[in-house]
Scaffold this active site. Sequence first.
Site, short mmCIF file in Angstrom:
data_model
loop_
_atom_site.label_atom_id
_atom_site.label_comp_id
_atom_site.label_asym_id
_atom_site.label_seq_id
_atom_site.Cartn_x
_atom_site.Cartn_y
_atom_site.Cartn_z
N ASN A 287 0.10 9.24 -4.57
CA ASN A 287 -0.59 10.70 -3.75
C ASN A 287 0.35 11.96 -4.49
OD1 ASN A 287 -1.64 9.15 -2.07
ND2 ASN A 287 -1.29 9.43 -0.20
N LYS B 236 0.67 -0.99 -0.45
CA LYS B 236 -0.36 0.12 -0.09
C LYS B 236 1.18 1.32 -0.28
CE LYS B 236 -4.05 2.36 2.05
NZ LYS B 236 -4.22 2.50 4.09
#
Length: 240
Positions: A122, A114
Amino acid sequence: MKDAELVLFCVKSTDTETAGAAMAPVLSDAAVVMSLQNGVDNASRLAATLGREVIPVVVYAAVAMAGPGHVRHHGRGELALGASPMSETLARLFHDAGIPAKVSDNVIGMLWAKLVINCAWNAVSAIAQQPYGALRAIDGVWEMVLAVVAECQAVAQVCEVTLPGDLPGAVLAIAESMAGQRSSTAQDLARARPSEIEHLNGFIVRQGQAHGIDTPVNHTLLVLVRALEQSRNTCDIPSA
């Protein structure tokens, strides 16, 4: 919180020690604490602060605040719990509440996976203020994302972390299954709030430096987000 049997710890990575220290005096001895946070080291940091076991949990959910008291769900919503004496019971508890959950024997690898996905999307989403699907369609973005993934994989390998599955495929799948999602970092910057970039791309950069692995793409994204954070903090300050 004093009588809580289960505590879901969901604060930003930058606030782990502060929030942990604040809640430590009111936790009961029997309380189970779970870390549902981005990054790979929050559970161990919180455990050190509390002096007790903390169960690491991988959270896959795309959400955004659409307004006061209004949360918009963009996709997914499952959990993966680290192994502990209570984990199977907790997974069933979440499942019974309509939240898919499982216990993983490689939760650290899943947290790292992740982390890689977060490092890939991001910062780019934050810099462009665009959702993942729109970014995927921009010429050159996918090649840059793959470069980020390759750097993260190199760092994970030297850190002796076993990454599960096909990471480039997982990164692409996020852009498809959460096409309308802007990253949490993008949302933080839009609201002039501190982001978790130091615990995402910044973590990879620091681990790379510690192990002699070059991470130029992660470093560039880290510095650009830092610059945007600084500009948002100073843009309203009048010049002398």
